[in-house]
Design a protein around this motif. Structure first.
Motif, short mmCIF file in Angstrom:
data_model
loop_
_atom_site.label_atom_id
_atom_site.label_comp_id
_atom_site.label_asym_id
_atom_site.label_seq_id
_atom_site.Cartn_x
_atom_site.Cartn_y
_atom_site.Cartn_z
N LEU A 89 38.22 -6.73 37.36
CA LEU A 89 37.53 -6.02 38.44
C LEU A 89 36.72 -4.84 37.88
O LEU A 89 35.60 -4.57 38.35
N LEU A 90 37.27 -4.16 36.89
CA LEU A 90 36.53 -3.07 36.25
C LEU A 90 35.27 -3.60 35.57
O LEU A 90 34.18 -3.05 35.72
N ALA A 91 35.43 -4.69 34.81
CA ALA A 91 34.30 -5.25 34.05
C ALA A 91 33.19 -5.74 34.96
O ALA A 91 32.00 -5.67 34.61
N GLU A 92 33.57 -6.21 36.16
CA GLU A 92 32.58 -6.74 37.10
C GLU A 92 32.03 -5.66 38.04
O GLU A 92 31.26 -5.96 38.95
N GLY A 93 32.46 -4.41 37.82
CA GLY A 93 31.97 -3.31 38.65
C GLY A 93 32.54 -3.32 40.05
O GLY A 93 31.98 -2.70 40.97
N LYS A 94 33.67 -3.97 40.21
CA LYS A 94 34.31 -4.05 41.54
C LYS A 94 35.48 -3.08 41.65
O LYS A 94 36.17 -3.04 42.67
N ALA A 95 35.69 -2.30 40.59
CA ALA A 95 36.70 -1.25 40.57
C ALA A 95 36.19 -0.15 39.65
O ALA A 95 35.25 -0.37 38.87
N TYR A 96 36.78 1.01 39.73
CA TYR A 96 36.31 2.13 38.91
C TYR A 96 37.43 3.11 38.63
O TYR A 96 38.46 3.13 39.34
N LYS A 97 37.21 3.92 37.60
CA LYS A 97 38.18 4.94 37.23
C LYS A 97 37.94 6.19 38.09
O LYS A 97 36.80 6.61 38.26
N CYS A 98 39.03 6.73 38.61
CA CYS A 98 38.95 7.95 39.43
C CYS A 98 39.77 9.04 38.76
O CYS A 98 40.97 8.86 38.53
N LYS A 120 40.49 10.26 54.35
CA LYS A 120 40.49 9.18 53.37
C LYS A 120 39.77 9.67 52.11
O LYS A 120 39.02 10.66 52.14
N TYR A 121 39.98 8.94 51.02
CA TYR A 121 39.29 9.27 49.77
C TYR A 121 37.79 9.07 49.97
O TYR A 121 37.34 8.07 50.53
N ASN A 122 37.00 10.02 49.51
CA ASN A 122 35.57 10.03 49.83
C ASN A 122 34.67 9.32 48.80
O ASN A 122 33.44 9.42 48.86
N GLY A 123 35.30 8.61 47.86
CA GLY A 123 34.48 7.86 46.88
C GLY A 123 33.86 8.74 45.81
O GLY A 123 32.84 8.36 45.21
N MET A 124 34.44 9.90 45.56
CA MET A 124 33.86 10.89 44.66
C MET A 124 33.49 10.30 43.28
O MET A 124 32.45 10.65 42.70
N TRP A 125 34.31 9.43 42.72
CA TRP A 125 34.06 8.89 41.38
C TRP A 125 33.52 7.45 41.43
O TRP A 125 33.43 6.78 40.40
N ARG A 126 33.13 6.99 42.59
CA ARG A 126 32.76 5.58 42.79
C ARG A 126 31.62 5.13 41.86
O ARG A 126 31.67 4.04 41.28
N ILE A 139 42.86 3.77 38.91
CA ILE A 139 41.78 2.81 39.11
C ILE A 139 41.75 2.44 40.59
O ILE A 139 42.77 2.10 41.18
N ARG A 140 40.56 2.58 41.17
CA ARG A 140 40.38 2.28 42.59
C ARG A 140 39.51 1.03 42.77
O ARG A 140 38.60 0.78 41.99
N PHE A 141 39.81 0.32 43.83
CA PHE A 141 39.00 -0.84 44.20
C PHE A 141 37.77 -0.38 44.96
O PHE A 141 37.85 0.50 45.82
N LYS A 142 36.62 -0.97 44.64
CA LYS A 142 35.37 -0.63 45.33
C LYS A 142 35.30 -1.42 46.63
O LYS A 142 34.83 -2.56 46.66
N ILE A 171 44.45 0.72 42.87
CA ILE A 171 45.05 -0.56 42.49
C ILE A 171 45.85 -0.45 41.18
O ILE A 171 46.61 -1.35 40.85
N ALA A 172 45.67 0.65 40.44
CA ALA A 172 46.49 0.92 39.25
C ALA A 172 46.72 2.41 39.15
O ALA A 172 45.78 3.20 39.28
#
Length: 471
Positions: A89-98, A120-126, A139-142, A171-172
């Motif tokens: 999911l990280l490699a495909e850009g469907k998740a990201y590090k927060c 709710k979380y505001n997507g600050m590191w999206r 790690i958050r899901f996009k 998600i992690a």
């Protein structure tokens, strides 16, 4: 399509009756459709999961006879798989590090609440790439920002949730361990689960899980959310309402057939029918006939079902379940009737197997004294003659059968010109120690000749001493 269902409890306590009902519905749906039923232990909560709880779940499933085709699978044994999916999911850009701290997330939610917004979380590191070095992160899901998630729930009907209502869930964790919503998704996907039947406390998780499944290109299962079970006061069933753990019902003297029959009706119906064999349930069960509204637990109804099954199931089968209570109450049954014979005479007289043992000790154990109230009423001096007459007639018997015993009691009463009441009640107290028992002929037959004669002699001594004290 081959149907695949699962029961996926967390081993953080006993097997709750609500969980047992979910397991039952999942098992029934798989069996009805000729599909597969999987048992999965969701033990990723390392702090709260215990082996004792795993054992309790397994014991409950065995006692209820809910057999599974695969499993038990343990999520802690599948961490490598979850890490692969997170990396994908990280490699495909469907998740990201927060890199947000807990304090930062708490602050943004407080500010949202103050502004009247849903916290709710505001997507600050999206979409950020300026990742700090040597800093902990999750790690958050996009989650999609627009559109809606549609759940065509097989019980609750159509449910729509706007993606704008959902945030980018974790998600992690920062230590790399996967979270519940990720592990459930991966397992349902990899195990080919086609139908997720679970409590409606999971409704809020479902759109999030559906979005992750979609991001993975996985087929999304059908969902059926079962309404919760309430206590008789209308509040969610809990310990304050009494037993809520499956094995506690075993300990309290209920048969598994009674609990299963009760649980299936606690949210599902087939006309006005109340009693169902397992085979009938497999044939008739349909998710479309499940209630949308919560159901209230009624212990009196469960007791009624338990009495029905104690009376109608094969005595030898009931006796197998009775053995546990015999051992639990430390009753030595080596010198007395077979337990199946005990079931035959006591099943209609008690509410539970536990009570059956409690009131049946006189069949196996001698007693040192009589019940005070029963003895005061029935072991009076006037009872000495009929008791002596019965003892004499019983002693003459060459075969100890219910018919022979019945004839001896009648003969004793007739020889004295007395009604059965004048003979029967003193005799019952004499041989059982109290005023309640099954029919006298059956009771005496099961107690045995030597024991009955000895107890009658004890009763005659009691009457003699009572008469002497009165002088």
């Amino acid at each position: 399509m081959s149907i695949v269902t699962r029961f996926a409890p967390s081993p953080t306590g006993y097997l709750h009756v609500g969980g047992a009902r979910t397991a039952l519905y999942s098992w029934l749906y798989a069996r009805k459709t000729g599909g597969k039923f999987i048992l999965r232990i969701e033990d990723t909560d390392l702090e709260r999961s215990t082996q004792e709880s795993v054992d309790a779940i397994m014991e409950g499933m065995t006692w209820l006879d809910l057999d599974y085709d695969e499993g038990p699978y343990f999520q802690t044994k599948r961490f490598d798989l979850y890490k692969e999916v997170v990396a994908q999911l990280l490699a495909e850009g469907k998740a990201y590090k927060c890199f947000c701290t807990v304090e930062e997330v708490d602050k943004m939610r407080e500010e949202q609440m103050a502004a009247g917004l849903k916290p709710k979380y505001n997507g600050m590191w999206r979409d950020r790439t300026d990742h700090p070095e040597n800093t902990p992160y999750v790690i958050r899901f996009k989650n999609p920002l627009d559109g809606v998630v549609v759940i065509d729930d097989l019980i609750k009907g159509r449910i729509e949730i706007a993606n704008a209502e959902l945030d980018d869930l974790i998600i992690a964790r920062s230590d790399g361990t996967p979270t519940y919503n990720l592990t459930v998704v991966v397992d349902d996907w990899k195990m080919g689960i086609t139908h997720v039947i679970r409590g409606d406390d999971h409704v809020n998780n479902t759109p999030r899980q559906m979005n992750i499944l979609a991001a993975l290109g996985a087929e999304i299962p059908k969902y059926a959310h079962v309404p919760m079970i309430l206590g008789d006061d209308g509040k969610r069933l809990s310990k304050r309402h009494g037993a809520v753990g499956v094995m506690q019902y075993r300990d309290n003297g209920f048969l598994p057939e009674a609990l299963l029959n009760y649980l299936v009706r606690l949210g599902w119906s087939h006309g006005d029918q109340e009693i169902f064999s397992k085979a009938e349930l497999v044939e008739l069960f349909d998710l479309a006939n499940c209630n949308r509204a919560p159901s209230a637990f009624n212990t009196d109804k469960l007791i009624w079902l338990n009495q029905h099954y104690m009376k109608t199931l094969e005595p030898a089968y009931v006796a197998k379940h009775l053995e546990w209570h015999v051992a639990d109450q430390k009753l030595d049954t080596s010198n007395g009737p077979a337990l199946a014979e005990l079931v035959k005479v006591q099943a209609e007289r008690v509410k539970t197997l536990k009570e059956m043992v409690e009131v049946s000790r006189y069949f196996y154990e001698d007693f040192a004294e009589f019940d005070e109230a029963a003895a005061k009423k029935h072991l009076r001096p006037v009872a000495a003659e009929p008791l002596a007459a019965v003892k004499s007639k019983l002693a003459e018997l060459t075969e100890w059968t219910a018919e022979a015993v019945h004839g001896a009691i009648n003969a004793a009463a007739e020889s004295l010109g007395l009604g059965m009441g004048k003979v029967g009640m003193p005799l019952r107290v004499a041989v059982t120690g109290g005023g309640n028992s099954p029919s006298l002929d059956l009771t005496l037959t099961l107690i045995g000749k030597a024991r009955c004669l000895s107890r009658i002699e004890m009763a005659l001594g009691y009457i003699q001493n009572r008469a002497a004290d009165a002088e």
